[in-house]
Design a protein around this motif. Structure first.
Motif, PDB file in Angstrom:
ATOM      1  N   ALA A  10       9.538 -57.648  23.244  1.00 38.97           N
ATOM      2  CA  ALA A  10       8.789 -57.807  24.488  1.00 38.97           C
ATOM      3  C   ALA A  10       8.904 -56.560  25.345  1.00 38.97           C
ATOM      4  CB  ALA A  10       9.313 -59.010  25.264  1.00 38.97           C
ATOM      5  N   LEU A  11       7.816 -56.261  26.033  1.00 39.96           N
ATOM      6  CA  LEU A  11       7.796 -55.249  27.082  1.00 39.96           C
ATOM      7  C   LEU A  11       7.076 -55.877  28.262  1.00 39.96           C
ATOM      8  CD1 LEU A  11       8.138 -52.461  28.368  1.00 39.96           C
ATOM      9  CD2 LEU A  11       6.082 -51.722  27.159  1.00 39.96           C
ATOM     10  N   PHE A  12       7.832 -56.151  29.328  1.00 41.90           N
ATOM     11  CA  PHE A  12       7.277 -56.732  30.543  1.00 41.90           C
ATOM     12  C   PHE A  12       7.334 -55.670  31.628  1.00 41.90           C
ATOM     13  CE2 PHE A  12       9.169 -60.781  28.681  1.00 41.90           C
ATOM     14  CZ  PHE A  12       7.979 -61.135  28.062  1.00 41.90           C
ATOM     15  N   GLU A 121     -14.568 -40.262  48.515  1.00 39.70           N
ATOM     16  CA  GLU A 121     -13.764 -41.159  49.342  1.00 39.70           C
ATOM     17  C   GLU A 121     -13.217 -42.349  48.578  1.00 39.70           C
ATOM     18  OE1 GLU A 121     -15.086 -42.062  53.210  1.00 39.70           O
ATOM     19  OE2 GLU A 121     -15.974 -40.098  53.518  1.00 39.70           O
ATOM     20  N   THR A 122     -13.320 -42.328  47.262  1.00 37.85           N
ATOM     21  CA  THR A 122     -12.761 -43.416  46.460  1.00 37.85           C
ATOM     22  C   THR A 122     -11.621 -42.881  45.599  1.00 37.85           C
ATOM     23  OG1 THR A 122     -14.294 -43.072  44.627  1.00 37.85           O
ATOM     24  CG2 THR A 122     -14.991 -44.618  46.350  1.00 37.85           C
ATOM     25  N   TYR A 123     -10.783 -43.795  45.193  1.00 37.46           N
ATOM     26  CA  TYR A 123      -9.640 -43.462  44.354  1.00 37.46           C
ATOM     27  C   TYR A 123      -9.682 -44.349  43.115  1.00 37.46           C
ATOM     28  CZ  TYR A 123      -7.771 -41.102  48.453  1.00 37.46           C
ATOM     29  OH  TYR A 123      -7.594 -40.261  49.522  1.00 37.46           O
ATOM     30  N   THR A 124      -9.230 -43.807  42.012  1.00 35.04           N
ATOM     31  CA  THR A 124      -9.201 -44.552  40.758  1.00 35.04           C
ATOM     32  C   THR A 124      -7.780 -44.542  40.202  1.00 35.04           C
ATOM     33  OG1 THR A 124     -11.485 -43.924  40.255  1.00 35.04           O
ATOM     34  CG2 THR A 124     -10.134 -44.700  38.411  1.00 35.04           C
ATOM     35  N   LEU A 125      -7.346 -45.731  39.808  1.00 35.42           N
ATOM     36  CA  LEU A 125      -6.101 -45.850  39.055  1.00 35.42           C
ATOM     37  C   LEU A 125      -6.512 -45.898  37.592  1.00 35.42           C
ATOM     38  CD1 LEU A 125      -3.022 -46.399  38.873  1.00 35.42           C
ATOM     39  CD2 LEU A 125      -3.585 -48.837  38.922  1.00 35.42           C
ATOM     40  N   ASP A 126      -6.101 -44.911  36.826  1.00 36.03           N
ATOM     41  CA  ASP A 126      -6.387 -44.827  35.390  1.00 36.03           C
ATOM     42  C   ASP A 126      -5.058 -44.493  34.723  1.00 36.03           C
ATOM     43  OD1 ASP A 126      -7.761 -44.705  32.959  1.00 36.03           O
ATOM     44  OD2 ASP A 126      -8.183 -42.568  33.203  1.00 36.03           O
ATOM     45  N   HIS A 127      -4.340 -45.541  34.338  1.00 32.24           N
ATOM     46  CA  HIS A 127      -2.949 -45.340  33.938  1.00 32.24           C
ATOM     47  C   HIS A 127      -2.624 -46.140  32.681  1.00 32.24           C
ATOM     48  CE1 HIS A 127       1.228 -44.336  34.445  1.00 32.24           C
ATOM     49  NE2 HIS A 127       1.559 -45.613  34.379  1.00 32.24           N
ATOM     50  N   ASP A 128      -1.811 -45.547  31.820  1.00 30.52           N
ATOM     51  CA  ASP A 128      -1.305 -46.228  30.630  1.00 30.52           C
ATOM     52  C   ASP A 128       0.038 -46.852  31.003  1.00 30.52           C
ATOM     53  OD1 ASP A 128      -0.492 -47.133  28.170  1.00 30.52           O
ATOM     54  OD2 ASP A 128      -1.042 -45.287  27.113  1.00 30.52           O
ATOM     55  N   PHE A 129       0.075 -48.180  31.067  1.00 29.85           N
ATOM     56  CA  PHE A 129       1.275 -48.897  31.476  1.00 29.85           C
ATOM     57  C   PHE A 129       2.218 -49.192  30.310  1.00 29.85           C
ATOM     58  CE2 PHE A 129      -1.422 -49.576  35.117  1.00 29.85           C
ATOM     59  CZ  PHE A 129      -0.541 -49.600  36.184  1.00 29.85           C
ATOM     60  N   ALA A 130       1.872 -48.737  29.126  1.00 28.22           N
ATOM     61  CA  ALA A 130       2.784 -48.788  27.976  1.00 28.22           C
ATOM     62  C   ALA A 130       3.006 -47.335  27.561  1.00 28.22           C
ATOM     63  CB  ALA A 130       2.202 -49.617  26.842  1.00 28.22           C
ATOM     64  N   PHE A 131       3.662 -47.118  26.487  1.00 26.91           N
ATOM     65  CA  PHE A 131       3.920 -45.753  26.037  1.00 26.91           C
ATOM     66  C   PHE A 131       3.560 -45.679  24.555  1.00 26.91           C
ATOM     67  CE2 PHE A 131       7.578 -48.360  26.733  1.00 26.91           C
ATOM     68  CZ  PHE A 131       8.259 -48.385  25.531  1.00 26.91           C
ATOM     69  N   PRO A 132       2.449 -45.017  24.231  1.00 26.09           N
ATOM     70  CA  PRO A 132       1.985 -44.982  22.847  1.00 26.09           C
ATOM     71  C   PRO A 132       2.882 -44.193  21.901  1.00 26.09           C
ATOM     72  CG  PRO A 132       0.543 -43.687  24.262  1.00 26.09           C
ATOM     73  CD  PRO A 132       1.531 -44.363  25.153  1.00 26.09           C
ATOM     74  N   LYS A 133       3.648 -43.244  22.425  1.00 22.14           N
ATOM     75  CA  LYS A 133       4.514 -42.430  21.563  1.00 22.14           C
ATOM     76  C   LYS A 133       5.814 -43.191  21.318  1.00 22.14           C
ATOM     77  CE  LYS A 133       6.488 -37.906  20.932  1.00 22.14           C
ATOM     78  NZ  LYS A 133       6.776 -36.609  21.494  1.00 22.14           N
ATOM     79  N   VAL A 137       6.131 -51.497  16.822  1.00 22.63           N
ATOM     80  CA  VAL A 137       5.115 -52.320  17.465  1.00 22.63           C
ATOM     81  C   VAL A 137       5.722 -53.017  18.689  1.00 22.63           C
ATOM     82  CG1 VAL A 137       5.596 -54.380  16.056  1.00 22.63           C
ATOM     83  CG2 VAL A 137       3.319 -54.052  17.016  1.00 22.63           C
ATOM     84  N   ILE A 138       4.918 -53.277  19.692  1.00 23.45           N
ATOM     85  CA  ILE A 138       5.301 -54.114  20.830  1.00 23.45           C
ATOM     86  C   ILE A 138       4.674 -55.484  20.573  1.00 23.45           C
ATOM     87  CG2 ILE A 138       5.125 -54.501  23.323  1.00 23.45           C
ATOM     88  CD1 ILE A 138       4.863 -51.424  23.637  1.00 23.45           C
ATOM     89  N   GLU A 139       5.524 -56.463  20.251  1.00 30.31           N
ATOM     90  CA  GLU A 139       5.021 -57.797  19.886  1.00 30.31           C
ATOM     91  C   GLU A 139       4.347 -58.503  21.057  1.00 30.31           C
ATOM     92  OE1 GLU A 139       4.902 -58.922  16.869  1.00 30.31           O
ATOM     93  OE2 GLU A 139       6.216 -57.471  15.897  1.00 30.31           O
ATOM     94  N   ARG A 140       5.002 -58.509  22.215  1.00 25.95           N
ATOM     95  CA  ARG A 140       4.459 -59.172  23.410  1.00 25.95           C
ATOM     96  C   ARG A 140       4.488 -58.192  24.573  1.00 25.95           C
ATOM     97  NH1 ARG A 140       8.102 -63.450  25.068  1.00 25.95           N
ATOM     98  NH2 ARG A 140       9.685 -62.123  24.144  1.00 25.95           N
ATOM     99  N   TYR A 141       3.348 -58.029  25.238  1.00 27.03           N
ATOM    100  CA  TYR A 141       3.238 -57.120  26.369  1.00 27.03           C
ATOM    101  C   TYR A 141       2.689 -57.900  27.563  1.00 27.03           C
ATOM    102  CZ  TYR A 141       1.837 -53.395  29.435  1.00 27.03           C
ATOM    103  OH  TYR A 141       1.717 -52.598  30.531  1.00 27.03           O
ATOM    104  N   GLU A 142       3.282 -57.615  28.733  1.00 26.95           N
ATOM    105  CA  GLU A 142       2.804 -58.255  29.959  1.00 26.95           C
ATOM    106  C   GLU A 142       2.902 -57.269  31.104  1.00 26.95           C
ATOM    107  OE1 GLU A 142       3.920 -62.447  31.019  1.00 26.95           O
ATOM    108  OE2 GLU A 142       4.925 -61.389  32.677  1.00 26.95           O
ATOM    109  N   THR A 162      -2.072 -59.273  29.604  1.00 29.98           N
ATOM    110  CA  THR A 162      -1.220 -59.443  28.430  1.00 29.98           C
ATOM    111  C   THR A 162      -1.874 -58.839  27.194  1.00 29.98           C
ATOM    112  OG1 THR A 162      -2.168 -61.607  27.903  1.00 29.98           O
ATOM    113  CG2 THR A 162      -0.207 -61.589  29.322  1.00 29.98           C
ATOM    114  N   ALA A 163      -1.037 -58.550  26.223  1.00 32.45           N
ATOM    115  CA  ALA A 163      -1.506 -58.072  24.923  1.00 32.45           C
ATOM    116  C   ALA A 163      -0.452 -58.443  23.887  1.00 32.45           C
ATOM    117  CB  ALA A 163      -1.730 -56.565  24.936  1.00 32.45           C
TER     118      ALA A 163
END
Length: 176
Positions: A10-12, A121-133, A137-142, A162-163
């Motif tokens: 798990a990765l929460f 005047e807008t902002y975007t959050l474009d972020h990878d909240f896991a780490f691909p490197k 495998v990550i069995e459960r992600y939240e 979740t994933a």
């Protein structure tokens, strides 16, 4: 000799975006080790102009036990950055028996500043909240993401994302 294998049971991730555009993150990782692994590794994907401030880490053992920063990584529960983006920690001494499907739970705490991308005047959050490197495998992600009331998203933000079965090389990118 046991074959080396690891995966994340798990990765929460709990993350909070504050009014200044900084992201405070707590990762609760349960890694299952088999073989003669020394410990874990986490590579951060820091893009300009982002800045990582690592606040510390703990290991679960009847409660959260603080781990110690030590560049030599000689003792169990020592951690250190080996470069600007790679964190390593020790979970087993060289003469200890190899792990045998052994789950180990860790909590990493850090802050990422300048995480938002600005367009007029807008902002975007474009972020990878896991780490691909990573090797396994990550069995459960939240992911649980909250934001300061001053942050008003233009798109829907769920309470929980979740994933399952995130293969090595795959992250969890969220764009808001």
């Amino acid at each position: 000799f046991a074959q080396r294998e690891l995966h994340w049971d798990a990765l929460f991730v709990t993350a909070h975006l504050d009014a200044s555009g900084a992201l405070s993150v707590i990762e609760d990782q349960t890694i299952v080790f088999t073989g003669d692994w020394n410990g874990g590794e986490r590579t951060f994907n820091i893009r300009p102009p982002q800045k990582l401030s690592f606040e510390g880490m703990s290991r679960w053992g009847g409660g959260w036990r603080p781990m110690q920063e030590s560049s030599g990584l000689r003792g169990i529960d020592d951690f250190a950055f080996t470069d600007a983006k790679t964190l390593r920690w020790r979970s087993r001494l060289p003469n200890d028996p190899p792990f045998d499907h052994t789950p180990m739970r860790y909590q990493l705490r850090y802050r990422l500043s300048r995480i938002l991308l600005q367009d007029a005047e807008t902002y975007t959050l474009d972020h990878d909240f896991a780490f691909p490197k990573r090797d396994g495998v990550i069995e459960r992600y939240e992911l649980r993401l909250t934001g300061d009331p001053a942050v008003q998203p233009q798109s829907t933000v769920r309470d929980v994302y979740t994933a399952d079965a995130l293969a090595p090389g795959r992250g969890f990118v969220l764009t808001i």
